[in-house]
Design a protein around this motif. Structure first.
Motif, PDB file in Angstrom:
ATOM      1  N   TRP A  37       0.844  -1.197   0.000  1.00 38.89           N
ATOM      2  CA  TRP A  37       0.000   0.000   0.000  1.00 38.89           C
ATOM      3  C   TRP A  37       0.884   1.253   0.000  1.00 38.89           C
ATOM      4  CZ3 TRP A  37       0.687  -3.326   4.109  1.00 38.89           C
ATOM      5  CH2 TRP A  37       1.361  -2.812   5.217  1.00 38.89           C
ATOM      6  N   PRO A  38       0.339   2.397  -0.371  1.00 35.78           N
ATOM      7  CA  PRO A  38       1.148   3.616  -0.354  1.00 35.78           C
ATOM      8  C   PRO A  38       1.399   4.076   1.085  1.00 35.78           C
ATOM      9  CG  PRO A  38      -1.115   4.129  -0.927  1.00 35.78           C
ATOM     10  CD  PRO A  38      -1.018   2.633  -0.901  1.00 35.78           C
ATOM     11  N   VAL A  39       2.595   4.573   1.313  1.00 32.97           N
ATOM     12  CA  VAL A  39       2.951   5.134   2.621  1.00 32.97           C
ATOM     13  C   VAL A  39       2.801   6.658   2.503  1.00 32.97           C
ATOM     14  CG1 VAL A  39       4.736   5.367   4.374  1.00 32.97           C
ATOM     15  CG2 VAL A  39       4.529   3.219   3.071  1.00 32.97           C
ATOM     16  N   LEU A  40       1.774   7.191   3.190  1.00 34.36           N
ATOM     17  CA  LEU A  40       1.431   8.612   3.045  1.00 34.36           C
ATOM     18  C   LEU A  40       2.021   9.446   4.182  1.00 34.36           C
ATOM     19  CD1 LEU A  40      -2.353   8.326   2.066  1.00 34.36           C
ATOM     20  CD2 LEU A  40      -0.322   8.200   0.588  1.00 34.36           C
ATOM     21  N   ALA A  84      -2.981   0.269   6.555  1.00 37.15           N
ATOM     22  CA  ALA A  84      -3.824  -0.187   5.450  1.00 37.15           C
ATOM     23  C   ALA A  84      -4.993  -1.018   5.978  1.00 37.15           C
ATOM     24  CB  ALA A  84      -3.009  -1.019   4.472  1.00 37.15           C
ATOM     25  N   ALA A  85      -6.125  -0.909   5.310  1.00 39.53           N
ATOM     26  CA  ALA A  85      -7.285  -1.735   5.638  1.00 39.53           C
ATOM     27  C   ALA A  85      -7.033  -3.147   5.102  1.00 39.53           C
ATOM     28  CB  ALA A  85      -8.544  -1.139   5.010  1.00 39.53           C
ATOM     29  N   GLU A  86      -6.876  -4.120   5.990  1.00 39.23           N
ATOM     30  CA  GLU A  86      -6.492  -5.475   5.593  1.00 39.23           C
ATOM     31  C   GLU A  86      -7.508  -6.132   4.669  1.00 39.23           C
ATOM     32  OE1 GLU A  86      -3.684  -7.019   6.005  1.00 39.23           O
ATOM     33  OE2 GLU A  86      -2.825  -5.347   7.138  1.00 39.23           O
ATOM     34  N   GLU A  87      -8.757  -5.749   4.803  1.00 42.91           N
ATOM     35  CA  GLU A  87      -9.783  -6.366   3.951  1.00 42.91           C
ATOM     36  C   GLU A  87      -9.662  -5.958   2.485  1.00 42.91           C
ATOM     37  OE1 GLU A  87     -11.833  -2.785   5.990  1.00 42.91           O
ATOM     38  OE2 GLU A  87     -10.270  -4.268   6.420  1.00 42.91           O
ATOM     39  N   THR A  88      -8.792  -4.991   2.199  1.00 44.23           N
ATOM     40  CA  THR A  88      -8.630  -4.542   0.803  1.00 44.23           C
ATOM     41  C   THR A  88      -7.439  -5.208   0.110  1.00 44.23           C
ATOM     42  OG1 THR A  88      -7.201  -2.661   1.396  1.00 44.23           O
ATOM     43  CG2 THR A  88      -9.592  -2.293   1.427  1.00 44.23           C
ATOM     44  N   GLN A  89      -6.788  -6.136   0.796  1.00 41.72           N
ATOM     45  CA  GLN A  89      -5.619  -6.790   0.183  1.00 41.72           C
ATOM     46  C   GLN A  89      -6.042  -7.596  -1.042  1.00 41.72           C
ATOM     47  OE1 GLN A  89      -3.313  -9.156   2.866  1.00 41.72           O
ATOM     48  NE2 GLN A  89      -1.824  -9.782   1.318  1.00 41.72           N
ATOM     49  N   PRO A  90      -5.428  -7.354  -2.218  1.00 38.92           N
ATOM     50  CA  PRO A  90      -5.825  -8.067  -3.443  1.00 38.92           C
ATOM     51  C   PRO A  90      -5.263  -9.488  -3.476  1.00 38.92           C
ATOM     52  CG  PRO A  90      -4.019  -6.583  -3.926  1.00 38.92           C
ATOM     53  CD  PRO A  90      -4.373  -6.346  -2.476  1.00 38.92           C
ATOM     54  N   GLN A  91      -5.737 -10.258  -4.441  1.00 38.54           N
ATOM     55  CA  GLN A  91      -5.285 -11.642  -4.606  1.00 38.54           C
ATOM     56  C   GLN A  91      -3.831 -11.699  -5.090  1.00 38.54           C
ATOM     57  OE1 GLN A  91      -7.072 -14.648  -4.218  1.00 38.54           O
ATOM     58  NE2 GLN A  91      -8.784 -13.544  -3.329  1.00 38.54           N
ATOM     59  N   LEU A 114      -7.394   8.429   9.545  1.00 35.21           N
ATOM     60  CA  LEU A 114      -6.714   8.297   8.251  1.00 35.21           C
ATOM     61  C   LEU A 114      -6.299   6.839   7.992  1.00 35.21           C
ATOM     62  CD1 LEU A 114      -5.551   9.915   5.819  1.00 35.21           C
ATOM     63  CD2 LEU A 114      -3.427  10.116   7.151  1.00 35.21           C
ATOM     64  N   THR A 115      -6.824   6.281   6.896  1.00 30.33           N
ATOM     65  CA  THR A 115      -6.557   4.883   6.520  1.00 30.33           C
ATOM     66  C   THR A 115      -6.431   4.796   5.000  1.00 30.33           C
ATOM     67  OG1 THR A 115      -8.006   4.212   8.358  1.00 30.33           O
ATOM     68  CG2 THR A 115      -7.352   2.497   6.793  1.00 30.33           C
ATOM     69  N   VAL A 116      -5.609   3.857   4.522  1.00 26.16           N
ATOM     70  CA  VAL A 116      -5.443   3.678   3.072  1.00 26.16           C
ATOM     71  C   VAL A 116      -5.816   2.244   2.694  1.00 26.16           C
ATOM     72  CG1 VAL A 116      -3.621   5.407   2.932  1.00 26.16           C
ATOM     73  CG2 VAL A 116      -3.012   2.997   3.278  1.00 26.16           C
ATOM     74  N   THR A 117      -6.000   2.029   1.401  1.00 33.87           N
ATOM     75  CA  THR A 117      -6.210   0.669   0.894  1.00 33.87           C
ATOM     76  C   THR A 117      -4.898   0.146   0.308  1.00 33.87           C
ATOM     77  OG1 THR A 117      -6.757   1.299  -1.388  1.00 33.87           O
ATOM     78  CG2 THR A 117      -8.556   1.301   0.227  1.00 33.87           C
ATOM     79  N   TYR A 118      -4.856  -1.143   0.092  1.00 36.92           N
ATOM     80  CA  TYR A 118      -3.778  -1.721  -0.722  1.00 36.92           C
ATOM     81  C   TYR A 118      -3.919  -1.181  -2.148  1.00 36.92           C
ATOM     82  CZ  TYR A 118      -2.281  -5.239   2.717  1.00 36.92           C
ATOM     83  OH  TYR A 118      -1.774  -5.877   3.822  1.00 36.92           O
ATOM     84  N   TRP A 119      -2.829  -1.245  -2.908  1.00 33.01           N
ATOM     85  CA  TRP A 119      -2.911  -0.862  -4.316  1.00 33.01           C
ATOM     86  C   TRP A 119      -3.871  -1.796  -5.043  1.00 33.01           C
ATOM     87  CZ3 TRP A 119      -1.260   3.698  -5.521  1.00 33.01           C
ATOM     88  CH2 TRP A 119      -0.128   4.259  -4.922  1.00 33.01           C
ATOM     89  N   GLN A 120      -4.690  -1.214  -5.897  1.00 35.69           N
ATOM     90  CA  GLN A 120      -5.716  -1.968  -6.628  1.00 35.69           C
ATOM     91  C   GLN A 120      -5.533  -1.780  -8.137  1.00 35.69           C
ATOM     92  OE1 GLN A 120      -7.881  -3.871  -4.833  1.00 35.69           O
ATOM     93  NE2 GLN A 120      -6.995  -3.071  -2.928  1.00 35.69           N
ATOM     94  N   GLN A 121      -5.929  -2.817  -8.855  1.00 35.34           N
ATOM     95  CA  GLN A 121      -5.883  -2.737 -10.319  1.00 35.34           C
ATOM     96  C   GLN A 121      -7.070  -1.943 -10.866  1.00 35.34           C
ATOM     97  OE1 GLN A 121      -3.224  -5.124 -11.569  1.00 35.34           O
ATOM     98  NE2 GLN A 121      -3.168  -3.586 -13.176  1.00 35.34           N
ATOM     99  N   ASP A 122      -8.163  -1.928 -10.124  1.00 36.79           N
ATOM    100  CA  ASP A 122      -9.388  -1.287 -10.570  1.00 36.79           C
ATOM    101  C   ASP A 122      -9.764  -0.106  -9.657  1.00 36.79           C
ATOM    102  OD1 ASP A 122     -12.653  -1.297 -10.433  1.00 36.79           O
ATOM    103  OD2 ASP A 122     -11.925  -1.788 -12.444  1.00 36.79           O
ATOM    104  N   LEU A 158     -12.270   2.305  -4.098  1.00 35.98           N
ATOM    105  CA  LEU A 158     -13.245   3.219  -3.448  1.00 35.98           C
ATOM    106  C   LEU A 158     -14.481   2.480  -2.914  1.00 35.98           C
ATOM    107  CD1 LEU A 158     -13.116   6.109  -6.090  1.00 35.98           C
ATOM    108  CD2 LEU A 158     -11.957   6.001  -3.857  1.00 35.98           C
ATOM    109  N   SER A 159     -14.436   1.167  -2.865  1.00 36.48           N
ATOM    110  CA  SER A 159     -15.638   0.426  -2.475  1.00 36.48           C
ATOM    111  C   SER A 159     -15.677   0.087  -0.986  1.00 36.48           C
ATOM    112  CB  SER A 159     -15.701  -0.878  -3.299  1.00 36.48           C
ATOM    113  OG  SER A 159     -14.582  -1.711  -3.028  1.00 36.48           O
ATOM    114  N   TRP A 160     -14.803   0.575  -0.183  1.00 31.93           N
ATOM    115  CA  TRP A 160     -14.802   0.209   1.248  1.00 31.93           C
ATOM    116  C   TRP A 160     -15.207   1.397   2.100  1.00 31.93           C
ATOM    117  CZ3 TRP A 160     -11.083   2.284   4.785  1.00 31.93           C
ATOM    118  CH2 TRP A 160     -10.175   3.187   4.190  1.00 31.93           C
TER     119      TRP A 160
END
Length: 252
Positions: free
Chosen positions: A151-154, A165-172, A237-245, A250-252
């Protein structure tokens, strides 16, 4: 007179017998005859013919042996091919033959790199929906496939902590960007219900990239522009993992 004649005949007979004996003991006719040289010549000829024939046969065998593998090698080169063939179909090459491969892979370490501030363009866009969210977009501006890891370090302004990072956003899988492609991360800036602490407005943002192990250095950071009025954030303040889509970011 008869006695003398008899004696004379006996003497002649004795001499004749002696002469015949001398001829048979190997010191007479055999010394003067041509049979022995003829035998030596035949032997020499036979001996000379023997090695000559062997040499000719060996040469013939050697020539045949040299020619046979060459033909066999040529036959293999068109099919299963050995070490001196021209290749085994498309995409492969033998040790001394010509390579016939035309494809170039993108999965090797030599053809992919980490995405960071040196080979991407990074933007940060606050959004009205979802509420209190911001979208970070990273576009690959290089010539190689690049990976966005974790994930990005801000870091806003001079803040001394980094959002988790929000762990539930970790991609496959790792988000990988071909040249010209973009990857995304969503940022929750503040709690919608006002439950966050230490709210403040930031004017600057640094985005750091991680390497192939968590919290390792992934290369140059990026400094995307923020709106002139700044961006408000608090302890939520929380970030997501990097996403392809984009939608996944933005869905969390």
């Amino acid at each position: 007179m008869r006695i003398r004649r008899t004696r004379h005949l006996l003497a002649v007979t004795a001499l004749t017998a002696l002469a015949l004996t001398a001829c048979q003991n190997g010191t007479g006719v055999q010394d003067e005859g041509a049979s022995q040289p003829a035998s030596d010549s035949s032997t020499a000829t036979a001996q000379q013919t023997g090695p000559g024939a062997a040499s000719g046969s060996a040469a013939g065998s050697a020539t045949g042996a040299d020619t046979k593998p060459a033909g066999t090698s040529s036959d293999l080169a068109d099919g299963t091919s050995g070490s001196t063939g021209k290749g085994i179909g498309k995409g492969t090459a033998t040790s001394t033959g010509k390579s016939t491969g035309k494809g170039t892979g993108t999965g090797g370490t030599a053809s992919r790199v980490l995405c960071n501030g040196s080979n991407t363009k990074v933007t940060a866009q606050p959004l009205a929906r979802p509420l209190n969210h911001m979208l970070i977009t990273v576009t690959n501006t290089g010539s190689k496939l690049c990976d966005l890891t974790y994930w990005p370090v801000l870091r806003f302004d001079e803040m001394q902590w980094a959002p988790q990072a929000a762990e539930e956003t970790q991609p496959q899988a790792v988000t990988s960007l071909a040249p010209g492609e973009s990857g995304y991360a969503g940022v929750l800036l503040s709690a919608a219900d006002g439950s966050g602490d230490g709210g403040t407005t930031a004017k600057k943002l640094a985005v750091a990239f991680q390497g192939y192990t968590p919290n390792s250095d992934g290369g140059a950071s990026a400094m995307p522009s923020l709106p002139a009025k700044g961006v408000y954030y608090d302890s939520s303040l929380t970030v997501t993992y990097w996403q392809q889509d984009r939608d996944d970011a933005l869905s969390w």
